[in-house]
Write a protein that holds these residues in place. Structure first.
Motif, PDB file in Angstrom:
ATOM      1  N   PHE A   1       0.837  -1.178   0.000  1.00 31.88           N
ATOM      2  CA  PHE A   1       0.000   0.000   0.000  1.00 31.88           C
ATOM      3  C   PHE A   1       0.875   1.233   0.000  1.00 31.88           C
ATOM      4  N   CYS A   2       0.371   2.301  -0.605  1.00 36.08           N
ATOM      5  CA  CYS A   2       1.114   3.550  -0.530  1.00 36.08           C
ATOM      6  C   CYS A   2       0.916   4.116   0.870  1.00 36.08           C
ATOM      7  N   GLY A   3       1.823   4.995   1.272  1.00 36.32           N
ATOM      8  CA  GLY A   3       1.764   5.587   2.607  1.00 36.32           C
ATOM      9  C   GLY A   3       0.457   6.298   2.880  1.00 36.32           C
ATOM     10  N   GLU A   4      -0.061   6.996   1.864  1.00 39.93           N
ATOM     11  CA  GLU A   4      -1.303   7.745   2.027  1.00 39.93           C
ATOM     12  C   GLU A   4      -2.469   6.813   2.364  1.00 39.93           C
ATOM     13  N   CYS A   5      -2.505   5.647   1.738  1.00 36.49           N
ATOM     14  CA  CYS A   5      -3.590   4.695   1.991  1.00 36.49           C
ATOM     15  C   CYS A   5      -3.405   3.962   3.319  1.00 36.49           C
ATOM     16  N   LEU A   6      -2.171   3.712   3.702  1.00 36.25           N
ATOM     17  CA  LEU A   6      -1.905   2.962   4.926  1.00 36.25           C
ATOM     18  C   LEU A   6      -1.979   3.846   6.173  1.00 36.25           C
ATOM     19  N   GLN A   7      -1.699   5.137   6.023  1.00 39.64           N
ATOM     20  CA  GLN A   7      -1.629   6.042   7.171  1.00 39.64           C
ATOM     21  C   GLN A   7      -2.872   6.024   8.060  1.00 39.64           C
ATOM     22  N   PRO A  15      -4.480  -1.572  14.575  1.00 40.85           N
ATOM     23  CA  PRO A  15      -4.531  -1.453  13.107  1.00 40.85           C
ATOM     24  C   PRO A  15      -4.902  -2.768  12.427  1.00 40.85           C
ATOM     25  N   LEU A  16      -5.725  -2.645  11.372  1.00 38.39           N
ATOM     26  CA  LEU A  16      -6.113  -3.795  10.559  1.00 38.39           C
ATOM     27  C   LEU A  16      -5.650  -3.543   9.137  1.00 38.39           C
ATOM     28  N   CYS A  17      -5.223  -4.604   8.475  1.00 32.38           N
ATOM     29  CA  CYS A  17      -4.823  -4.508   7.079  1.00 32.38           C
ATOM     30  C   CYS A  17      -6.029  -4.024   6.272  1.00 32.38           C
ATOM     31  N   PRO A  18      -5.843  -2.991   5.426  1.00 30.68           N
ATOM     32  CA  PRO A  18      -6.983  -2.495   4.655  1.00 30.68           C
ATOM     33  C   PRO A  18      -7.502  -3.490   3.624  1.00 30.68           C
ATOM     34  N   LEU A 113     -21.706  10.254   0.655  1.00 29.09           N
ATOM     35  CA  LEU A 113     -21.690   9.337   1.786  1.00 29.09           C
ATOM     36  C   LEU A 113     -20.311   9.333   2.442  1.00 29.09           C
ATOM     37  N   VAL A 114     -19.266   9.255   1.622  1.00 32.38           N
ATOM     38  CA  VAL A 114     -17.896   9.281   2.151  1.00 32.38           C
ATOM     39  C   VAL A 114     -17.661  10.578   2.911  1.00 32.38           C
ATOM     40  N   LYS A 115     -17.993  11.708   2.292  1.00 37.27           N
ATOM     41  CA  LYS A 115     -17.782  13.019   2.916  1.00 37.27           C
ATOM     42  C   LYS A 115     -18.587  13.140   4.209  1.00 37.27           C
ATOM     43  N   HIS A 116     -19.859  12.760   4.161  1.00 37.64           N
ATOM     44  CA  HIS A 116     -20.741  12.829   5.332  1.00 37.64           C
ATOM     45  C   HIS A 116     -20.163  12.013   6.499  1.00 37.64           C
ATOM     46  N   CYS A 117     -19.750  10.791   6.217  1.00 43.28           N
ATOM     47  CA  CYS A 117     -19.228   9.924   7.286  1.00 43.28           C
ATOM     48  C   CYS A 117     -17.909  10.453   7.839  1.00 43.28           C
ATOM     49  N   LYS A 144     -21.027  -6.740   8.647  1.00 41.90           N
ATOM     50  CA  LYS A 144     -20.685  -5.471   9.284  1.00 41.90           C
ATOM     51  C   LYS A 144     -19.180  -5.253   9.192  1.00 41.90           C
ATOM     52  N   SER A 145     -18.798  -4.112   8.660  1.00 40.59           N
ATOM     53  CA  SER A 145     -17.395  -3.774   8.457  1.00 40.59           C
ATOM     54  C   SER A 145     -16.734  -3.429   9.786  1.00 40.59           C
ATOM     55  N   ALA A 146     -15.548  -3.978  10.026  1.00 40.88           N
ATOM     56  CA  ALA A 146     -14.819  -3.712  11.269  1.00 40.88           C
ATOM     57  C   ALA A 146     -14.417  -2.245  11.360  1.00 40.88           C
ATOM     58  N   ASN A 147     -14.088  -1.640  10.224  1.00 35.79           N
ATOM     59  CA  ASN A 147     -13.715  -0.226  10.202  1.00 35.79           C
ATOM     60  C   ASN A 147     -14.368   0.380   8.959  1.00 35.79           C
ATOM     61  N   PHE A 148     -15.591   0.835   9.123  1.00 36.38           N
ATOM     62  CA  PHE A 148     -16.383   1.299   7.992  1.00 36.38           C
ATOM     63  C   PHE A 148     -15.746   2.479   7.263  1.00 36.38           C
ATOM     64  N   LEU A 149     -15.167   3.427   8.001  1.00 33.14           N
ATOM     65  CA  LEU A 149     -14.570   4.588   7.336  1.00 33.14           C
ATOM     66  C   LEU A 149     -13.398   4.175   6.460  1.00 33.14           C
ATOM     67  N   GLN A 150     -12.562   3.281   6.930  1.00 36.80           N
ATOM     68  CA  GLN A 150     -11.455   2.804   6.105  1.00 36.80           C
ATOM     69  C   GLN A 150     -11.989   2.054   4.897  1.00 36.80           C
ATOM     70  N   HIS A 151     -13.024   1.271   5.114  1.00 39.28           N
ATOM     71  CA  HIS A 151     -13.655   0.543   4.017  1.00 39.28           C
ATOM     72  C   HIS A 151     -14.134   1.525   2.951  1.00 39.28           C
ATOM     73  N   LEU A 152     -14.839   2.564   3.367  1.00 37.55           N
ATOM     74  CA  LEU A 152     -15.333   3.577   2.425  1.00 37.55           C
ATOM     75  C   LEU A 152     -14.188   4.206   1.645  1.00 37.55           C
ATOM     76  N   LEU A 153     -13.141   4.601   2.362  1.00 32.59           N
ATOM     77  CA  LEU A 153     -12.022   5.304   1.720  1.00 32.59           C
ATOM     78  C   LEU A 153     -11.270   4.414   0.741  1.00 32.59           C
ATOM     79  N   HIS A 154     -11.166   3.124   1.039  1.00 33.39           N
ATOM     80  CA  HIS A 154     -10.379   2.233   0.184  1.00 33.39           C
ATOM     81  C   HIS A 154     -11.198   1.539  -0.894  1.00 33.39           C
ATOM     82  N   ARG A 155     -12.435   1.229  -0.608  1.00 32.60           N
ATOM     83  CA  ARG A 155     -13.230   0.444  -1.552  1.00 32.60           C
ATOM     84  C   ARG A 155     -14.175   1.281  -2.410  1.00 32.60           C
ATOM     85  N   HIS A 156     -14.451   2.501  -1.998  1.00 33.65           N
ATOM     86  CA  HIS A 156     -15.461   3.275  -2.714  1.00 33.65           C
ATOM     87  C   HIS A 156     -14.946   4.640  -3.157  1.00 33.65           C
TER      88      HIS A 156
END
Length: 185
Positions: A1-7, A15-18, A113-117, A144-156
């Protein structure tokens, strides 16, 4: 992962692997120098201006490329023209707007949705079902996602509608992708 995505993954207590969601030790994160070297040496054309840019600098270039910005400005955004009294067909799933799984805010497109969350639920520890994934044919409406915000940022980061033909099955989609890949090379 790039640093920006892993940070963002490194800023939580456990921490959980994205990708696979397995816990990992942030002290054991290593730079992939061979990948970094490849990204710095391989060039590809910008999708807007066609200028050849190294992959390491592509994200920065695309974010400032006038042609890409122009293309994005011309992309249609879903906005109802007028309210309608017609019933919404129940056999066609809504993949355009979503409900916030935390507060129930409605009619959010994927980017909203991403911005709102990120603005309203950044520190909410609750595990929730991703409304985007559950609207997809392959989605599990009970997962149910363990880390929904990370899920949104990486998957959507993009709309599935851009890349997915919902009218074909997985095998046909794979064959179409392989055919396109072979025709490009």
């Amino acid at each position: 992962f790039c640093g920006e995505c892993l940070q963002p993954c490194l800023q939580v207590p456990s921490p959980l692997c994205p990708l696979c969601r397995v816990p990992f030790d942030p002290k054991k994160v290593e730079k992939a120098s061979s990948v970094e070297k490849q990204l710095s040496s391989f060039k590809a054309p910008c999708r807007g201006c066609s200028k050849k840019v190294t992959l390491a600098k592509m994200r920065s270039h695309v974010s400032s490329c006038a042609k890409v910005q122009e293309q994005m400005a011309n992309c249609p955004k879903f906005v109802p023209v007028v309210p309608t009294s017609q019933p919404i067909p129940s056999h066609i799933p809504n993949r355009s707007t979503f409900v916030c799984p935390y507060c129930g805010a409605r009619n959010l497109d994927q980017q909203e949705l991403v911005k709102h969350c990120m603005e309203n639920h950044r520190n909410d520890p609750n595990k929730v079902v991703c409304p985007v994934c559950s609207a997809m044919p392959w989605g599990d409406p009970s997962y149910k996602s363990a880390n929904f915000l990370q899920h949104l940022l990486h998957r959507h980061k993009f709309s599935y509608d851009t890349f997915v033909d919902y009218n074909i099955d997985e095998e046909a989609a794979l064959q179409a992708a392989l055919a396109l890949s072979l025709s490009e090379n």
